[in-house]
Design an enzyme around this catalytic site. Structure first.
Site, mmCIF file in Angstrom:
data_model
loop_
_atom_site.group_PDB
_atom_site.id
_atom_site.type_symbol
_atom_site.label_atom_id
_atom_site.label_comp_id
_atom_site.label_asym_id
_atom_site.label_seq_id
_atom_site.Cartn_x
_atom_site.Cartn_y
_atom_site.Cartn_z
ATOM 1 C CB CYS A 100 -0.934 0.012 1.206
ATOM 2 S SG CYS A 100 -2.236 -1.207 1.072
HETATM 3 N N1 COA Z 1 -20.564 -9.143 8.160
HETATM 4 C C1 COA Z 1 -21.011 -9.300 9.414
HETATM 5 N N2 COA Z 1 -20.215 -9.531 10.470
HETATM 6 C C2 COA Z 1 -18.899 -9.608 10.248
HETATM 7 C C3 COA Z 1 -18.352 -9.427 8.977
HETATM 8 C C4 COA Z 1 -19.240 -9.192 7.896
HETATM 9 N N3 COA Z 1 -18.817 -9.015 6.642
HETATM 10 N N4 COA Z 1 -17.017 -9.541 9.060
HETATM 11 C C5 COA Z 1 -16.724 -9.782 10.336
HETATM 12 N N5 COA Z 1 -17.858 -9.828 11.080
HETATM 13 C C6 COA Z 1 -17.983 -10.087 12.530
HETATM 14 C C7 COA Z 1 -16.781 -10.840 13.043
HETATM 15 O O1 COA Z 1 -16.933 -12.222 12.843
HETATM 16 C C8 COA Z 1 -16.767 -10.439 14.489
HETATM 17 O O2 COA Z 1 -17.729 -11.196 15.195
HETATM 18 P P1 COA Z 1 -17.395 -11.731 16.680
HETATM 19 O O3 COA Z 1 -17.200 -10.500 17.496
HETATM 20 O O4 COA Z 1 -18.618 -12.510 17.003
HETATM 21 O O5 COA Z 1 -16.143 -12.545 16.537
HETATM 22 C C9 COA Z 1 -17.259 -8.993 14.467
HETATM 23 O O6 COA Z 1 -17.983 -8.849 13.237
HETATM 24 C C10 COA Z 1 -16.135 -7.980 14.498
HETATM 25 O O7 COA Z 1 -15.126 -8.371 13.537
HETATM 26 P P2 COA Z 1 -13.712 -7.735 13.483
HETATM 27 O O8 COA Z 1 -12.908 -8.349 12.381
HETATM 28 O O9 COA Z 1 -13.094 -7.723 14.835
HETATM 29 O O10 COA Z 1 -14.132 -6.244 13.036
HETATM 30 P P3 COA Z 1 -13.381 -4.898 13.145
HETATM 31 O O11 COA Z 1 -14.290 -3.935 13.797
HETATM 32 O O12 COA Z 1 -11.982 -5.012 13.639
HETATM 33 O O13 COA Z 1 -13.284 -4.447 11.583
HETATM 34 C C11 COA Z 1 -11.726 -4.402 9.738
HETATM 35 C C12 COA Z 1 -12.601 -5.245 10.657
HETATM 36 C C13 COA Z 1 -10.913 -5.320 8.874
HETATM 37 C C14 COA Z 1 -12.629 -3.557 8.848
HETATM 38 C C15 COA Z 1 -10.832 -3.484 10.577
HETATM 39 O O14 COA Z 1 -10.173 -4.213 11.575
HETATM 40 C C16 COA Z 1 -9.785 -2.756 9.740
HETATM 41 O O15 COA Z 1 -10.094 -2.079 8.791
HETATM 42 N N6 COA Z 1 -8.520 -2.851 10.126
HETATM 43 C C17 COA Z 1 -7.443 -2.204 9.391
HETATM 44 C C18 COA Z 1 -7.268 -2.941 8.135
HETATM 45 C C19 COA Z 1 -6.227 -2.344 7.234
HETATM 46 O O16 COA Z 1 -5.931 -1.189 7.227
HETATM 47 N N7 COA Z 1 -5.681 -3.176 6.447
HETATM 48 C C20 COA Z 1 -4.732 -2.782 5.496
HETATM 49 C C21 COA Z 1 -4.994 -3.557 4.291
HETATM 50 S S1 COA Z 1 -3.844 -3.130 3.111
#
Ligand code: COA
Length: 371
Positions: A155
């Site tokens: 990125c």
């Molecule tokens: N629909 C519904 N529920 C979902 C879901 C979806 N598409 N995806 C995940 N969930 C659920 C999970 O299973 C979890 O459930 P649980 O609490 O029962 O285990 C809950 O929602 C929270 O999931 P989590 O992954 O912890 O969410 P989050 O709030 O951390 O958000 C991201 C996830 C990936 C969006 C976030 O962590 C993020 O953006 N991080 C930075 C990523 C980044 O910058 N990456 C760089 C890539 S180059």
């Protein structure tokens, strides 16, 4: 010799996928999978695939839609991946083609002819082949001179590309360097993984970096910059020329994008905020003097938090514009899309910063002043 950013360019695919379309396809795939494996699920041998949810996606990421170059196969529950036909060697490759589209936009904005380019760098996360370099193909397709090469810092490829271009200009290798960021992120995304199927989109951007002797009026002076990397497995894609098929016992998803999103969030936010603060300090720029931050577009809360840590207060969309809602995460291109779309109102002397962060970890900040 001083390098300036003369112009940027943007190419956006014509097709877009809304969260609702994506979630409908995912849930149909998950229903089919669960029906096919009903016995094993009932026996406790397999875990049922969960359903995805539009509200979760918007709340967790700020993403509402994404542009893609191969829409229908991604939404087909029988496929759930892009299908981009391989092209014969005598046709331009798809990555070079979209890079050229963005490059032409940047060249037109700067009033620059392709033959005046001395160097082309393709800097992106998702290179489609080993060699010949995509950049050499772009150089040829444009009719540019000099030399060309590819580089990949995930990125952060665009900011690292800008710095590399500056170095080439400082050493006298080139006067006009075109950095292209073609990103077909849908190729590495696992559309069957509920936690990440919504994250990425496709796009191409380009940045023209030139020596002050030829840069057009209104170009952007680079008044500070810093690159940093720190190894982490929290964002990883194991696909490569030595490992393109999954070994026994490891699913095919091992060769697609994987992340520990929570850890990325926690570890990258402080790293990036500190990087920006230190670099502003070194450049003698107080945070209050910064008119805008064009941040990497991965997650809305991440950008909100980074901005707050840098500015010491909540900031609005004017200060840290968001393109993530419409484009999703487009890897190296994200901060450049934000810059391209939200910099026309800058007046001479106004200061802003481009900042990228992502896999590696890698992060880069480029502080610019409008001339
Ligand atoms: N629909 C519904 N529920 C979902 C879901 C979806 N598409 N995806 C995940 N969930 C659920 C999970 O299973 C979890 O459930 P649980 O609490 O029962 O285990 C809950 O929602 C929270 O999931 P989590 O992954 O912890 O969410 P989050 O709030 O951390 O958000 C991201 C996830 C990936 C969006 C976030 O962590 C993020 O953006 N991080 C930075 C990523 C980044 O910058 N990456 C760089 C890539 S180059």
């Amino acid at each position: 010799m001083t390098a300036l950013i003369s112009a940027t360019g943007l190419w956006t695919p014509k097709d877009s996928i809304s969260n609702q379309e994506l979630v409908t396809a995912f849930n149909a795939w998950s229903d089919n999978w669960n029906a096919e494996h009903a016995d094993a699920i009932a026996a406790g041998e397999l875990e049922a695939k969960p359903q995805s949810n539009v509200d979760f996606i918007v709340k967790a990421s700020g993403i509402k839609s994404r542009f893609v170059i191969s829409k229908d196969p991604i939404l087909d529950p029988e496929i759930m991946a892009p299908r981009i036909p391989e092209r014969p060697n005598d046709e331009i490759s798809v990555l070079a083609e979209i890079a050229v589209n963005a490059a032409k936009d940047a060249l037109a904005k700067a009033g620059r002819q392709a033959e005046d380019i001395d160097a082309v760098i393709v800097a992106c996360s998702n290179l489609q082949r080993g060699y010949p370099a995509i950049a050499v193909e772009v150089q040829d397709a444009l009719g540019a001179g000099g030399f060309a090469f590819d580089m990949n810092v995930a990125c952060s490829s665009a900011t690292f590309g800008i710095e590399t271009a500056r170095g080439l200009i400082a050493s006298g290798q080139a006067k006009s360097v075109l950095v292209c960021n073609p990103e077909i992120c849908s190729g590495h995304l696992n559309f069957k993984d509920r936690d990440s199927h919504f994250i990425f989109g496709d796009v191409a951007t380009a940045i023209l970096i030139e020596d002050e002797s030829i840069a057009p009026k209104g170009a952007w002076e680079i008044i500070g910059s810093k690159l940093v990397t720190q190894f982490s497995n929290n964002i990883r894609n194991n696909f490569g020329f030595l490992n393109n098929a999954a070994p026994e016992g490891i699913g095919d998803d091992d060769k697609l994008f994987k992340q520990n999103g929570r850890s990325v969030f926690k570890e990258v936010v402080p790293l990036v905020a500190q990087l920006i603060k230190d670099e502003l300090d070194k450049a003698g720029v107080a945070p209050a003097q910064v008119k805008r931050m064009w941040l990497h577009q991965a997650n809305l809360s991440m950008n909100t938090l980074i901005s707050k840590k840098v500015m010491g207060k909540d900031v609005d969309m004017d200060m840290a514009p968001v393109v993530l809602d419409e484009y999703a995460n487009t890897s190296s291109a994200g901060s450049i899309i934000a810059f391209d779309k939200h910099s026309a109102d800058f007046k001479t002397g106004d200061i802003g910063l481009i900042c990228s962060f992502g896999a590696g970890y890698s992060a880069g900040v480029i502080i610019v002043r409008k001339t």
